[in-house]
Every structure is written in C-alpha cells, then in structure tokens.
Write a protein that holds these residues in place. Structure first.
Motif, PDB file in Angstrom:
ATOM      1  N   MET A 243      33.466  41.723  40.636  1.00  0.00           N
ATOM      2  CA  MET A 243      34.766  41.364  40.061  1.00  0.00           C
ATOM      3  C   MET A 243      34.526  40.290  39.004  1.00  0.00           C
ATOM      4  O   MET A 243      33.571  39.535  39.066  1.00  0.00           O
ATOM      5  CB  MET A 243      35.694  40.765  41.137  1.00  0.00           C
ATOM      6  CG  MET A 243      36.047  41.694  42.277  1.00  0.00           C
ATOM      7  SD  MET A 243      37.308  42.915  41.827  1.00  0.00           S
ATOM      8  CE  MET A 243      36.369  44.419  42.087  1.00  0.00           C
ATOM      9  N   ASP A 244      35.455  40.202  38.080  1.00  0.00           N
ATOM     10  CA  ASP A 244      35.356  39.162  37.084  1.00  0.00           C
ATOM     11  C   ASP A 244      35.663  37.804  37.713  1.00  0.00           C
ATOM     12  O   ASP A 244      36.401  37.710  38.697  1.00  0.00           O
ATOM     13  CB  ASP A 244      36.351  39.445  35.959  1.00  0.00           C
ATOM     14  CG  ASP A 244      36.127  38.518  34.785  1.00  0.00           C
ATOM     15  OD1 ASP A 244      35.104  38.689  34.105  1.00  0.00           O
ATOM     16  OD2 ASP A 244      36.949  37.614  34.566  1.00  0.00           O
ATOM     17  N   THR A 246      37.566  35.609  36.773  1.00  0.00           N
ATOM     18  CA  THR A 246      38.989  35.262  36.682  1.00  0.00           C
ATOM     19  C   THR A 246      39.864  36.052  37.647  1.00  0.00           C
ATOM     20  O   THR A 246      41.059  35.779  37.769  1.00  0.00           O
ATOM     21  CB  THR A 246      39.538  35.549  35.268  1.00  0.00           C
ATOM     22  OG1 THR A 246      39.403  36.957  35.021  1.00  0.00           O
ATOM     23  CG2 THR A 246      38.779  34.779  34.207  1.00  0.00           C
ATOM     24  N   ALA A 247      39.276  37.061  38.337  1.00  0.00           N
ATOM     25  CA  ALA A 247      40.106  37.977  39.120  1.00  0.00           C
ATOM     26  C   ALA A 247      40.902  37.254  40.204  1.00  0.00           C
ATOM     27  O   ALA A 247      42.092  37.508  40.391  1.00  0.00           O
ATOM     28  CB  ALA A 247      39.248  39.089  39.723  1.00  0.00           C
ATOM     29  N   ARG A 250      43.792  35.510  39.086  1.00  0.00           N
ATOM     30  CA  ARG A 250      44.838  36.471  38.741  1.00  0.00           C
ATOM     31  C   ARG A 250      45.434  37.115  39.992  1.00  0.00           C
ATOM     32  O   ARG A 250      46.247  38.030  39.892  1.00  0.00           O
ATOM     33  CB  ARG A 250      44.245  37.555  37.838  1.00  0.00           C
ATOM     34  CG  ARG A 250      43.962  37.080  36.409  1.00  0.00           C
ATOM     35  CD  ARG A 250      43.156  38.121  35.635  1.00  0.00           C
ATOM     36  NE  ARG A 250      43.306  37.938  34.193  1.00  0.00           N
ATOM     37  CZ  ARG A 250      42.818  38.783  33.286  1.00  0.00           C
ATOM     38  NH1 ARG A 250      42.154  39.869  33.670  1.00  0.00           N
ATOM     39  NH2 ARG A 250      42.994  38.563  31.999  1.00  0.00           N
ATOM     40  N   GLY A 251      44.995  36.694  41.158  1.00  0.00           N
ATOM     41  CA  GLY A 251      45.572  37.191  42.409  1.00  0.00           C
ATOM     42  C   GLY A 251      45.067  38.564  42.809  1.00  0.00           C
ATOM     43  O   GLY A 251      45.650  39.223  43.658  1.00  0.00           O
ATOM     44  N   VAL A 252      43.961  39.012  42.221  1.00  0.00           N
ATOM     45  CA  VAL A 252      43.457  40.352  42.513  1.00  0.00           C
ATOM     46  C   VAL A 252      42.054  40.216  43.103  1.00  0.00           C
ATOM     47  O   VAL A 252      41.191  39.597  42.503  1.00  0.00           O
ATOM     48  CB  VAL A 252      43.402  41.186  41.218  1.00  0.00           C
ATOM     49  CG1 VAL A 252      42.676  42.505  41.448  1.00  0.00           C
ATOM     50  CG2 VAL A 252      44.815  41.445  40.709  1.00  0.00           C
ATOM     51  N   SER A 254      40.471  43.028  44.626  1.00  0.00           N
ATOM     52  CA  SER A 254      39.881  44.360  44.829  1.00  0.00           C
ATOM     53  C   SER A 254      40.537  45.360  43.882  1.00  0.00           C
ATOM     54  O   SER A 254      41.540  45.066  43.233  1.00  0.00           O
ATOM     55  CB  SER A 254      40.093  44.816  46.265  1.00  0.00           C
ATOM     56  OG  SER A 254      41.471  45.017  46.514  1.00  0.00           O
ATOM     57  N   LEU A 255      39.930  46.537  43.847  1.00  0.00           N
ATOM     58  CA  LEU A 255      40.487  47.646  43.068  1.00  0.00           C
ATOM     59  C   LEU A 255      41.134  48.635  44.026  1.00  0.00           C
ATOM     60  O   LEU A 255      40.832  48.642  45.222  1.00  0.00           O
ATOM     61  CB  LEU A 255      39.347  48.338  42.327  1.00  0.00           C
ATOM     62  CG  LEU A 255      38.755  47.524  41.188  1.00  0.00           C
ATOM     63  CD1 LEU A 255      37.334  47.959  40.889  1.00  0.00           C
ATOM     64  CD2 LEU A 255      39.618  47.680  39.945  1.00  0.00           C
TER      65      LEU A 255
END
Lengths: 270, 270
Positions: A243-244, A246-247, A250-252, A254-255
């Motif tokens: 993951m980046d 910054t993910a 950004r509250g993320v 996982s995909l």
C-alpha cells in the motif's frame, strides 16, 4: 430455419427454468436441484455451448433469434419466444441484454485432476458475491492463471451474475471444488504448490519481493473478513500488496477482493 | 446525550432527503437539485464528517444511535429514528448496514488546483457504474494515486453506491470534474502530464515496459467500449496490460475496468 415456440403465459411449466432470475435464494436451490444454470446474451451463450454444456431450452424476444439462428438450429433444444412484458413477468426483470439459455451442469472434475498440469492457481475460500467470483475468473483467464479451486462454501461460478461478469471465462478456466475445507489445502501442498495467503497484514511479504519459482497457489479470502485463521495458518507464506504510505491517512487499509486479485494474478503471472 | 426525533410516517417531509434510495434516476436529479448526498454506515459517515461535509440530517433505527453518539451530538443535525419497517418504506430497501446521513455537497475545486502538486493521476472518461467509480477511488487511495479527474459525464463519486464501494475513499482522494470533454486533456498536457490511454489494443505499449518518469495521467474509458476515439487520439501513449498468450483461446481479450485500473495503478505507483 429456427422453429420458435410462442409462449404468453408466465406460469407455463415449460418455462420453469427461467423463473425469478433475481431471487437469489430461490435460484440457488432451484439450480442445484435441477442441475442447471442460466447463460445470458449471445456471446456468453455461444461460449457455454462451445464449452460443451447441453442446452435445455432457450427463452427470448423474437428479435434475438436471428443473430443466434445457427446455434438455435444446431442444439435441437426448444426455443421459446415471448414479448418483453411476458419475459419480465417470468424472469422478474427487464430482459434487454438478449437471449437466455438454460443449460445442464456437467460433473466437476476432482481437484487433483484440475491442478495436475497447473503452475499458477487461484484458490477462493468463501467469496460470497457472485460478481466477484466472475471477475476473479475473468482475471484468471486474461492473465494466464491455469486453474481455479473453490472452497466448499465459495459462491457458484455458474450462477447467472458470475457467468455474466466473467464474460464466459467460467467456461474457459478449468476449476474444481474442494469437498473438504479443513484439509483441502494439505492436498494442494502435497502436489507441490506453495500456498500464498493474500492479506493486508503489514508483516506479510510484499508481492514484488516474492519468490515466484515453482508451483504457486494464491489464496483469496472472503469479502470483508479475508482468509480464515485456519487457512492463514496453513499457508506457506503471507503476501501483501504494497500500500502507499498515504493510504492509512486516507482511511484505506486494503483493496476490494477483485482489485487485489487482479494485482496479485498480474504479479504471479509475470 | 443524543436527542432522537421519532418518526413513523414514511411521507414525513423532513425525511425527503432519504426517499427511494434505490431509484437511480430519481436520486440523481434529487441529489443534484438539492446539493446533497447520502452516506451509509458508521465508518463511512465518520469519514464524510471528518472530511468536512456538513450533515443535513441522520436517519436510523434506534440501535445505531449508540455507536455514533459522539458524532450525533457533535454535528447538531436532527437525528430521525424509525423502526425497520418504516425505514424500508422510506428508502425502498432493508436498511441493515446501519445509520444513514444526508450531507451537503461542497463546491469541487478546479482541475488545475487538484492536479497542481500531483505526480500520478487517474482520469476517468465516462464510467457509468457507480460501483466501478467507487472501486477506482479505493484503488487510488490504497496505491497512492495523487488525484482523480472526471470527464463531464463520468458517474458521480458521491452517489451512495460509489461512496459505499469506495469505503469512503471518495472523501480522501482529491478530485475534480472537467467542464470540457473535448479540450479537457489539453489542459492536463499543458501542466506537464504524459497522457497514458489504457486500452486492450495489441499495438499498445505493455504496462511493464512503460517509462514512468515525470508526471503521468492514466486515462480510463467507459465500461465495455473503453476510451473515446477523441481521447485515444489525444493521448501521448497507448498502454495495455499484457494478456497471457492463452487469453484469446479462452475467449477473453480484456479485464473489467476495476481489475484493469487496479493493475495499472499498481504499476504506475511502483
């Protein structure tokens, strides 16, 4: 010359294979009980027939018969023709994408047979969403995954929506279903597959640092919760998609399973 | 202490923001006209509020108020509480995933502002499916794409399903909408972006041979038909995801847009 059988009674028992196509619970039991599945649209129907599934019957608006004429004449199955309002009453939705076909399922081969010549396989634990299962098959077909193995409770690849989303790839990628969830991975390991558990866990090996020599099985878990503890423990290696940085901000973390499967299949088959 | 306002009349005008949430046509015009959008479930609502969108009102079953108590007390917006049957009558579906919030939209920044500090961006031409738009935002957030730019007719990222599928990433990834489809790409090129058209065309450059230095804009086309001729001609480079040699035999010549976007964003941000 195609012989169309006009129908106008939504309760006509000859149309029983096509009733209430959006009622998932009803369709699941009806299709299992009668050993059938539904294909939708010219392209997908042609692929199903080409893959050797016997057609039980067709149902369509008259205008769809012409482009399918060769196939309709060839199978010998009855072709029921109805107007759009009747089609909607039977199926429960506005059938605007073309013909429907009800086909017989074929016996699935055993897992050992399906993976015998395979080098890269995907193993789906308990995917719930039929669209996701279809999308995984499409990725597998496009990127060169050799076979798919399903856990006992994974959603059915021949369910209408899975077939549709896969664009017919469910007919092209060899697949089998484990009968034993608990011991199923052991069988794959005995066949020489390295079991790679796809997970968002930070301590897993990043996909791009993975050793991809030999036979690899990519394990995909259920939407939301991911792989079971049992399968994570059984795996030889946990792998993650990097993951980046910054993910998390950004509250993320996982995909979704289709995006993750696509990236992992891409990396696995490079 | 949260003050709940009990409601039991589905036609109550105070609930107008929440009517018929599955009626896409109605919702599109209603949300545009009133400048609102709907967020669903605790996690997504928290992200929307955290991103600065003002809450107009909440609607929920009583049991969902407790976990949101801090937030409900903080915003000062009315909190309408109804039983499940009334909720279903208002919204048109069984609201089992938790609270609903209606929020005010905020003015979108201009394209130039959103891409000013960006190195990797995704440009969506005319995606139709809200779920796909949401999934693209989730990929962008997870993999470190700096911003998303939408063509004038691309589906709305703040539509309920897009918000849900994105897991709230639509609040975290900066985005803007072009006002001019025809000339929109020219503006990006002037800002120094290399325009990469993602396509299944065999003569495109394979993704893994692409020069990724400098500013890159990945152009994604509509489901099914892909990018318009205009945008393909405008692009600096056509790129493709390398398909396996067996894919065509398997009847598959492309990936769905989410799978393709995921792989391309992964490659772009390595």
């Amino acid at each position: 010359m195609v012989h169309l059988v006009p129908v106008d009674d939504p309760a006509d028992p000859r149309l029983a294979d096509f009733v209430r196509l959006r009622d998932v619970q009803l369709r699941k039991s009806l299709e299992a009980e009668h050993g059938l599945f539904i294909a939708e649209g010219e392209k997908v129907i042609r692929r199903a027939v080409g893959a050797g599934y016997p057609v039980r019957s067709f149902l369509m608006a008259r205008r769809w018969a012409e482009p399918l004429a060769d196939l309709l004449a060839g199978t010998g199955a009855p072709v029921y023709a109805a107007d759009d309002a009747v089609l909607e009453k039977i199926t429960g939705f506005n059938v605007h994408r073309g013909a429907l076909a009800a086909l017989d399922r074929l016996p699935l081969p055993p897992v050992a047979e399906v993976v015998a010549g395979a080098r890269r396989i995907v193993v789906c634990e308990d995917l719930v969403d039929h669209g996701n299962v279809g999308a995984v098959f499409r990725c597998a077909a496009a990127l060169g995954v050799d076979a798919v193995v399903l856990a006992p409770r994974c959603a059915d690849p021949l369910y209408r929506r899975a077939v549709k989303v896969s664009m017919g790839a469910v007919f092209a990628v060899p697949y089998a279903r484990m009968t034993d969830w608990y011991g199923g991975l052991g069988t794959l390991r005995e066949q020489g597959f390295r079991l790679l558990a796809l997970t968002p866990a930070a301590d897993a090996v990043p996909l791009d640092e993975l050793d991809l020599t030999g036979r690899c099985a990519l394990l995909l878990g259920t939407e939301g919760d991911g792989l079971s503890d049992r399968w994570q423990k059984e795996a030889d290696q946990a792998v993650r998609i990097p993951m980046d940085a910054t993910a998390l901000d950004r509250g993320v973390d996982s995909l979704n399973v289709v995006a993750a499967a696509a990236i992992a299949c891409y990396a696995l088959t490079r």
